[in-house]
Write a protein that holds these residues in place. Structure first.
Motif: not given
Length: 303
Positions: A119-135
């Motif tokens: 909820t705080r992230a939605l209200d503040g519009g905050s995001i961060r990028k993380v890696d994923l694995g692609r199989l």
């Protein structure tokens, strides 16, 4: 950390039976917190795995401002299939038993606290990028994973347990472990790391985007979901006694110090072996051969 400005609707993938239902009473409060942001909140149809996946993909295609997964590692895994590489922010409210991916990302592992963080992230519009694995399998089919690809003993145990009809519940895995320990033998693998081929005999092969799987086992303890690389841990020609002794050390990640355990790091990992079905994030994936590739920043996380 970057910002988002979209105040559009939020789609929620909800699994009330996650963690054997132990957080069911908290789920209405989770939805209430999300609605308190003033955004429209839509709970997606999820009567089956196929319906849940189709619902998530449909929501992402329709242009929701975020997708929030409320459930265990399997629910989170489903959500990843829809948001990976799209830039749509993904929120996680863990309600399972293992919550491996959530813990490794440093997110709250309790539903109410996690909902507050989303909820705080939605209200503040905050995001961060993380890696994923692609199989990718031999036919070009794709499965994304956030935590660990298992392609050795643990995958074999999961495959046996999933075929069993008795006993029910977690006891199936205990029985499957005993059965496969009696059959334990090294298998011949071809592993290609960033184009360099290795021929090896192993009982355990794991490829990690993050460190943990299986409810707290730090199988690839140095994996970092922001470095653009996958960590590979190979348990070589371990006999039953040595393997049984090394297993408890996996929870601390100290198994990598054993002389028959080898670690690698690569952006692309190709695995070939006979008779192995891979598992990712605890879910059945593809028979080998498979190729796992690190996808830097493929997940846009609400955090």
């Amino acid at each position: 950390m970057t910002q988002i400005g979209d105040s559009g609707p939020v789609a929620v993938l909800l699994n009330p039976s996650a963690g054997r239902g132990r957080h069911r009473d908290a789920l209405p409060g989770v939805l209430e917190r999300l609605r308190a942001t003033g955004r429209e909140v839509t709970v997606l149809p999820a009567g089956s795995v196929d319906e849940a996946l189709a619902s998530c993909r449909g929501a992402v295609a329709s242009g929701v401002s975020a997708l929030v997964a409320v459930g265990g590692d399997g629910t989170i895994h489903l959500g990843l299939q829809a948001v990976a590489g799209t830039g749509i922010p993904f929120g996680v409210v863990p309600a399972g038993t293992g919550n491996d991916f959530v813990v490794e990302l440093g997110l709250p592992d309790e539903p109410v606290a996690a909902a507050a963080a989303v909820t705080r992230a939605l209200d503040g519009g905050s995001i961060r990028k993380v890696d994923l694995g692609r199989l990718t399998d031999a036919g070009g089919n794709v499965r994304w994973f956030g935590a660990v690809l298992a392609a050795g003993f643990d995958a074999i145990v999961s495959e046996r347990a999933n075929r069993m009809r008795f006993p029910r519940g977690p006891r199936r895995y205990d029985v499957a472990i005993v059965a496969e320990m009696l059959r334990l033998r090294p298998r011949r693998y071809t592993m290609v790391l960033d184009g360099v081929e290795h021929q090896l005999d192993a009982v355990l092969v794991a490829v990690g985007n993050t460190a943990r799987y299986g409810g707290g086992m730090r199988i690839t303890p140095d994996a970092d979901p922001t470095d653009g690389l996958l960590d590979v841990v190979v348990g070589g020609r371990l006999g039953r006694v040595a393997f049984a002794r090394i297993k408890p050390h996996v929870y601390q990640g100290t198994h990598v110090g054993h002389p028959l355990v080898t670690t690698y790091r690569a952006a692309t990992v190709e695995l070939r072996a006979e008779g192995i079905v891979s598992y990712v994030d605890g879910e059945r994936a593809f028979p080998l051969p498979v190729t796992a590739t690190s996808a830097p920043g493929a997940l846009t996380l609400l955090a």
